[in-house]
Scaffold this active site. Structure first.
Site, PDB file in Angstrom:
ATOM      1  N   LYS A 274       0.858  -1.179   0.000  1.00  0.00           N
ATOM      2  CA  LYS A 274       0.000   0.000   0.000  1.00  0.00           C
ATOM      3  C   LYS A 274       0.901   1.237   0.000  1.00  0.00           C
ATOM      4  O   LYS A 274       1.926   1.251   0.704  1.00  0.00           O
ATOM      5  CB  LYS A 274      -0.901  -0.039   1.248  1.00  0.00           C
ATOM      6  CG  LYS A 274      -1.899   1.104   1.339  1.00  0.00           C
ATOM      7  CD  LYS A 274      -2.827   0.918   2.550  1.00  0.00           C
ATOM      8  CE  LYS A 274      -3.863   2.025   2.669  1.00  0.00           C
ATOM      9  NZ  LYS A 274      -4.800   1.821   3.801  1.00  0.00           N
TER      10      LYS A 274
ATOM     11  N   SER B  62      -9.755   1.995   2.876  1.00  0.00           N
ATOM     12  CA  SER B  62      -8.862   2.764   2.032  1.00  0.00           C
ATOM     13  C   SER B  62      -7.839   1.908   1.282  1.00  0.00           C
ATOM     14  O   SER B  62      -7.218   2.409   0.350  1.00  0.00           O
ATOM     15  CB  SER B  62      -8.111   3.789   2.884  1.00  0.00           C
ATOM     16  OG  SER B  62      -7.297   3.140   3.840  1.00  0.00           O
TER      17      SER B  62
ATOM     18  N   SER C 225     -10.095  -0.380   7.108  1.00  0.00           N
ATOM     19  CA  SER C 225      -9.524  -0.301   5.757  1.00  0.00           C
ATOM     20  C   SER C 225      -8.811  -1.529   5.223  1.00  0.00           C
ATOM     21  O   SER C 225      -8.408  -1.541   4.062  1.00  0.00           O
ATOM     22  CB  SER C 225      -8.578   0.883   5.662  1.00  0.00           C
ATOM     23  OG  SER C 225      -9.322   2.062   5.529  1.00  0.00           O
TER      24      SER C 225
END
Ligand code: GLN
Length: 484
Positions: A76, A151, A175
């Protein structure tokens, strides 16, 4: 090769059925083919990946490889990566190249894993749909008119479409678990303090925790074993031994006490999602588990509490982006104040600004007691509910999200509706507990997730409970049409 799980890839690499270079090349080709539609990656590190793969192959040849050596993964874009852009999904950090690796990145790299690139995400990890990213929304591989969740939406889409066998994520209020649920993956958020936050860009420091999105619980166990453990560079990292998660996967479930909070099944929950939870519970009963009705009376306070605590902490954490030390700086500032205000005004998107304003408000003199202090008190109540529940049961189960993936643009005009997508997730972060989401079926041809919440540092049990279900079912083996 891309149909194999991370554990299977690891075995094939050890057996030298293919090289890491061949495997890495195959994933890079899939990224080249599918990423233009999905927008799952912000940065693809092709040359570095092939070089790391060749180094891994050399380690395998020499016989000093571990189980993860040569296995590709994606990070990420919230994790700092030395020499590679780390944007956090924001224009503010579009020009930021970190001089060092986050601990998570460093540990997986030392294990010999090959980074394919950095995945798209909501700006500063604020969002549930990946639509707040400066780099544009990510598409859900199961239906490209829908969101992959957020997210960690880029990580989720990348793994669901098998552009990478696994990806890291972070979970401040859902998330990892929410995007895992919406894309048919396994996603685990460990106990707060289990995995180092060093080099992970801060959103809300008392809630942020790193974890992984994978196809299976077995894969998650392999990665978590390497990522977890004390790090002196993170003052909230906990010095507790890390169990051998893989070895614990086969523990029998007989006698497992599952708590089912009645509050999770109130209005707002899609009926078919509720039915899928009950079908999953039947599988657990067959394996010898007992289901107990429990109550989390302050559950309804978790979303409002979260939306005081998280913005408060983010308003403080994000004050460092002022155009001076790193990040975006406006053109031709006339004075210092002009530079601060225009740099921040230009660098941050609407959702981040909304959070900074809310956070600044709840922390300001005159409102602090009414909002921030009150939220700290309700946070304690939420935590006590969980502790009370864990005096009666071993794990808590329920849905990961109230509905399957929603449409792109469907909730962007209404922040509150967007926030409610994490209703089952927020409380777990407020309490600092570990949680995992695993695929439990399909509603309207879209994957839905079962959430399993554990007591502090009980990740081994969560992974074992998830793995036992995955031995009985094949939801986690399904691939989105067009990507198999
Ligand atoms: N969707 C939640 C939020 O917008 C959670 C985000 C997260 O876990 N990073 O804050």
């Amino acid at each position: 090769m891309h149909n194999l799980t991370l554990a299977e890839l690891s075995r094939e690499l050890q057996a030298r059925r293919f090289t890491s270079e061949e495997l890495t090349h195959a994933y890079l080709q899939r990224i080249g083919r599918f990423n233009p539609q999905l927008n799952a990656f912000i940065t693809v590190t092709q040359d570095e990946a092939l070089a790391a793969a060749r180094a891994a192959d050399a380690r395998i040849q020499r016989g000093d490889a571990g189980p993860l050596t040569g296995v590709p993964l994606a990070h990420k874009d919230i994790f700092c990566t030395a020499g590679v852009k780390t944007s956090c999904g924001s224009k503010m950090l579009d020009n930021f190249v970190s001089p060092y690796d986050a601990t998570v990145v460093e540990r997986l790299k030392s294990a010999g894993m090959v980074m394919l690139g950095k995945t798209n995400m909501d700006e500063f990890a604020m969002g549930s749909s990946n639509e707040t990213s400066f780099y544009g929304p990510v598409k859900n591989p199961w239906d490209q008119k829908r969101v992959p969740g957020g997210s960690s939406g880029g990580s989720a889409a990348a793994v669901a479409a098998r552009l990478s066998p696994a990806a890291t994520g972070t979970d401040t209020g859902g998330s990892i678990r929410q995007p895992a649920a919406l894309t048919g993956l396994t996603g685990i958020k460990p106990t707060y303090g289990r995995v180092s936050r060093y080099g992970m860009i801060a959103f809300a420091s008392s809630l942020d925790q790193a974890g992984v999105l994978t196809a299976t619980a077995e894969d998650a166990a392999m990665l978590l074993g390497v990522m977890s453990g004390f790090d002196p560079r993170d003052s909230t990292s906990v010095d507790q031994p890390v169990p051998d998660y893989t070895a614990e996967l086969e523990r029998p479930l007989k006698g497992l006490r599952i708590g089912l909070p009645k509050e999770f099944f109130d209005r707002g929950l899609n009926e078919q999602v509720g039915a899928a939870v009950h079908a999953a519970l039947d599988v657990y009963k067959k394996l010898g588990a007992q289901v107990h009705d429990i109550s989390l009376p302050n559950f309804w306070l978790s979303v409002p509490t979260y939306y005081v605590v998280a913005p408060a902490e983010c308003s403080s954490n994000l004050s460092r982006y002022d155009g001076v030390r790193f990040g975006h700086r406006c053109e031709n500032p006339v004075d210092l104040l002009d530079m601060y205000t225009r740099s921040r005004g230009e660098g941050f998107g609407a959702e981040v600004k909304r959070r900074i304003m809310t956070g600044t408000y709840v922390l300001s003199a005159g409102y602090y007691d009414a909002y921030y202090l009150k939220a700290q008190k309700t946070r304690s109540l939420i935590r006590q509910d969980f502790l009370q529940a864990f005096s009666q049961v071993d794990v808590i189960m329920g849905p990961s999200t109230p509905t399957p993936a929603f449409g792109l643009g469907e909730k962007t005009d209404d922040p509150i509706t967007m926030y409610l997508n994490d209703i089952y997730a927020n409380g777990v972060n407020l309490a600092g507990l570990p949680g995992i989401s695993i695929p439990m079926g399909f509603v309207d041809n879209l994957p839905v997730g079962l959430q399993i919440i554990g007591n502090y540092f009980d990740e081994a049990r969560l992974l074992c409970v998830a793995h036992s279900y995955q031995k009985e079912t094949d939801w986690h083996r399904r691939m989105p049409p067009g990507f198999s």
